[in-house]
Scaffold this motif. Sequence first.
Motif, PDB file in Angstrom:
ATOM      1  N   VAL A   1      13.657 126.508 -11.864  1.00  0.00           N
ATOM      2  CA  VAL A   1      13.630 127.873 -12.388  1.00  0.00           C
ATOM      3  C   VAL A   1      14.555 127.999 -13.600  1.00  0.00           C
ATOM      4  O   VAL A   1      14.186 128.601 -14.618  1.00  0.00           O
ATOM      5  N   ILE A   2      15.744 127.440 -13.493  1.00  0.00           N
ATOM      6  CA  ILE A   2      16.714 127.510 -14.591  1.00  0.00           C
ATOM      7  C   ILE A   2      16.155 126.815 -15.829  1.00  0.00           C
ATOM      8  O   ILE A   2      16.229 127.341 -16.946  1.00  0.00           O
TER       9      ILE A   2
ATOM     10  N   ARG B   1      12.966 126.133 -16.684  1.00  0.00           N
ATOM     11  CA  ARG B   1      11.828 126.860 -17.251  1.00  0.00           C
ATOM     12  C   ARG B   1      12.298 128.118 -17.991  1.00  0.00           C
ATOM     13  O   ARG B   1      11.774 128.454 -19.057  1.00  0.00           O
ATOM     14  N   SER B   2      13.279 128.789 -17.436  1.00  0.00           N
ATOM     15  CA  SER B   2      13.763 130.032 -18.037  1.00  0.00           C
ATOM     16  C   SER B   2      14.415 129.772 -19.388  1.00  0.00           C
ATOM     17  O   SER B   2      14.237 130.549 -20.335  1.00  0.00           O
TER      18      SER B   2
ATOM     19  N   LYS C   1      11.620 128.968 -21.986  1.00  0.00           N
ATOM     20  CA  LYS C   1      10.803 130.150 -22.278  1.00  0.00           C
ATOM     21  C   LYS C   1      11.514 131.146 -23.187  1.00  0.00           C
ATOM     22  O   LYS C   1      10.880 131.866 -23.956  1.00  0.00           O
ATOM     23  N   ASN C   2      12.834 131.176 -23.108  1.00  0.00           N
ATOM     24  CA  ASN C   2      13.587 132.172 -23.867  1.00  0.00           C
ATOM     25  C   ASN C   2      13.971 131.720 -25.275  1.00  0.00           C
ATOM     26  O   ASN C   2      14.714 132.416 -25.963  1.00  0.00           O
TER      27      ASN C   2
ATOM     28  N   SER D   1      18.714 122.657 -21.597  1.00  0.00           N
ATOM     29  CA  SER D   1      18.209 122.650 -20.225  1.00  0.00           C
ATOM     30  C   SER D   1      18.824 121.515 -19.409  1.00  0.00           C
ATOM     31  O   SER D   1      19.331 121.727 -18.305  1.00  0.00           O
TER      32      SER D   1
ATOM     33  N   GLU E   1       2.588 128.167 -12.563  1.00  0.00           N
ATOM     34  CA  GLU E   1       3.924 128.254 -11.961  1.00  0.00           C
ATOM     35  C   GLU E   1       3.856 127.896 -10.475  1.00  0.00           C
ATOM     36  O   GLU E   1       2.895 128.231  -9.788  1.00  0.00           O
TER      37      GLU E   1
ATOM     38  N   SER F   1      14.068 133.725  -7.767  1.00  0.00           N
ATOM     39  CA  SER F   1      14.240 134.397  -9.054  1.00  0.00           C
ATOM     40  C   SER F   1      15.384 133.728  -9.811  1.00  0.00           C
ATOM     41  O   SER F   1      16.216 133.038  -9.221  1.00  0.00           O
ATOM     42  N   LEU F   2      15.432 133.943 -11.124  1.00  0.00           N
ATOM     43  CA  LEU F   2      16.500 133.360 -11.929  1.00  0.00           C
ATOM     44  C   LEU F   2      17.865 133.876 -11.492  1.00  0.00           C
ATOM     45  O   LEU F   2      18.837 133.110 -11.408  1.00  0.00           O
TER      46      LEU F   2
END
Length: 427
Positions: free
Chosen positions: A83-84, A86-87, A90-91, A104, A213, A219-220
């Motif tokens: 999750v970390i 991918r986040s 994406k940002n 990452s 996904e 969640s993040l």
Amino acid sequence: MTIAWWAALIGLALAIILILLKINPVYSLIFGAIVGCLIGGMDLVQTTNIVIKGSSGVMGTIIRVISAGVLAGVMMESGAANVIARSIVKNFNDKLVILALALSTLILTAVGIFIPVAVLIVAPIALEVGQKMNYSKLSLLVALSGGGKAGNIISPNPNTIAVAKGFNVDLAQVMIADFIPAIVGLVVTIVLALIVKKRGSFIPKDMKFNTSEEKNLPSLKSAIVTPVVAVVLLLITPLGDILGIKAMSAINLDAMYILPIAGLVGALAMGRGNKFISYMSKGLLRMTDVVMILIGADAIAGLIGASNLPQKVVEVVQAGGISGTLLAPIAGILMAAATASTSTGVILASNSFGKSIMSFGISGTGAAAMVHTGATVIDQLPHGNYFHVTAKAVNMEFKERMSVVFWEMLVGLSMTIVATLMYGNFF
């Protein structure tokens, strides 16, 4: 009785040759230690005592590494690490993809994920964006590996734990000391990855990716709880010392307590408390190979410690007009290169050459930082598993993977130079 330096070198060389021949590294290191002791004049009983004494010296590190398995298990098995990663990607917009990939793996390794596992987690994302931006595999792997190396030196992972124990300093102190070198390593990684973005092979245009996904991921906000709790608890005592707050300094929580606590709090925050025992078990399994290699490395460190090799190395350094301060990074570089392992390298360097390094008036924290960063320079050689795991992660052939080693070396060297300038008593 002191073992002759040449016998210790033969034992170490034999262990390296056996590792290169793909014999289990643990047995290779122990066998090398035994042979070195015997040809150095020790009898069977004395040899047994040296090997056992060397191996027993790593028990404090092993306990902390096993504790780190709880945190690593929670982060990997829960999907929090995924999750970390991918986040982060994406940002960032497409033009900053190299920064996103390097950042990452830096963050994943910094929160306790093993560097090869961090690369494996981010590699599918890297291949997808690399195909879109037409970046070479060389560029992508330099970004992933360089970011991982930078995060690796500021992480509560086995190599940081080992080097902290080797120089008898607090784990958090080593993490803080390596922070600036890590930032420099990240910057150098990005620059180098951009330089080679059009060199080497590229991802085929017809290669398909599974972009869906994964379900049931946390969640993040809940995923970052584990690393945040770990970092906060690890920093309480050092910050108390820096700020002069006695109440904070007196807490003095060891990593043996902090890492499992962080893992438990994180599991509860993600709503995975019922799976915590399973995460613990799987985390421990991931640490088994690390624990075994620690035992093997300390066995041969016992051989080197019982010899006059460290003294001979110091004499050579002094005779060559080289500053004694450089013994710390040199020891880290050579030992990690010999074993193709950061963890094994820092154990051999700190346990075998620690006293000699400290004799030059270097602080324990400074010595640990220089040895630690030095161990990241050429620890990615083919006789270690990291080389092959990362090659497979980006579908890279042996010859092309060898070309990445040079660029990875530059990242490690940049961090080593910065650490040496900061802690080497040159000014």
